[in-house]
Design an enzyme around this catalytic site. Structure first.
Site, short mmCIF file in Angstrom:
data_model
loop_
_atom_site.label_atom_id
_atom_site.label_comp_id
_atom_site.label_asym_id
_atom_site.label_seq_id
_atom_site.Cartn_x
_atom_site.Cartn_y
_atom_site.Cartn_z
N SER A 115 27.57 31.82 -4.41
CA SER A 115 28.15 32.38 -3.18
C SER A 115 27.80 31.50 -1.99
CB SER A 115 27.63 33.80 -2.95
OG SER A 115 28.07 34.66 -3.96
N LYS A 161 18.76 39.06 3.58
CA LYS A 161 19.42 37.80 3.24
C LYS A 161 20.45 37.40 4.30
CE LYS A 161 19.24 37.10 -1.74
NZ LYS A 161 20.06 36.93 -2.94
N HIS A 169 30.55 35.40 -10.98
CA HIS A 169 30.17 36.82 -11.10
C HIS A 169 31.16 37.56 -11.99
CE1 HIS A 169 28.29 36.28 -6.89
NE2 HIS A 169 27.28 36.42 -7.74
N ARG A 212 22.55 30.58 -14.30
CA ARG A 212 23.41 29.40 -14.16
C ARG A 212 22.72 28.15 -14.67
NH1 ARG A 212 24.51 30.92 -8.13
NH2 ARG A 212 22.33 30.44 -8.24
#
Length: 182
Positions: free
Chosen positions: A135, A44, A20, A97
């Protein structure tokens, strides 16, 4: 007088990773002012509260602000496009990514363009050294006692160690934090 270019880099940042930070640093060179939008996104099931995530992102971007970048960190709990309009953004910045990210991001960019065609979406490819960082993986590795120092800042690693110690019920993260500082 030229119009000020404001960009929004949205995410959950649970927690913020070096990947990030790479996108934030690079995005801050493309706009006059970058707003890192920390999504509340309770759906989430984040490990950290919104306020904790905002604080961690602010801690990590301080050095970039001190180096001349104009970066602001704000929480939001509305549609991304509503948030972008609220902060006068002209561009949404998204990191990619892998190819697997592209399909979802492509669909999201299309929906966002339908909601507000005046706001562009810009994709930045993750740098080679951070393409694999997520993450979710950082939390999984850290929770199981793995070394996460190459994936997050030292401050974030400490926050994670403290949270995992609380989850484990022993409340003592000092051993894990010492390991992270070595």
């Amino acid at each position: 007088m030229a119009k000020r270019r404001i960009g929004v880099y949205p995410g959950t940042f649970d927690p913020i990773t070096n990947g990030h930070m790479d996108i934030i640093q690079r995005a801050s060179r493309l706009v006059d002012h970058l707003i890192v939008g920390v999504a509340r996104n309770a759906g989430k099931g984040p490990l950290f509260s919104t306020d904790e995530r905002v604080a961690m992102v602010r801690e990590d971007v301080t050095a970039l602000n001190n180096a001349g970048a104009s970066i602001e960190v704000r929480a939001f709990d509305t549609l991304l496009m509503h948030f972008a309009v609220e902060v006068n953004a002209t561009v949404i910045i998204r990191g990619l990514r892998a190819v697997s990210d592209f399909e979802y991001e492509f669909q999201m960019a299309g929906m966002n363009a339908r909601l507000n065609p005046k706001i562009e979406t810009m994709f930045l490819m993750a740098s080679e050294k951070s393409q694999f960082i997520s993450s979710r993986f950082v939390k999984e590795i850290g929770r199981l006692g793995g070394d996460i120092r190459g994936f997050v800042s030292g401050r974030v690693a400490e926050h994670l160690a403290e949270r995992f110690a609380l989850e484990a019920g022993n409340g003592d993260a000092s051993k894990q934090i010492q390991t992270l500082k070595q």
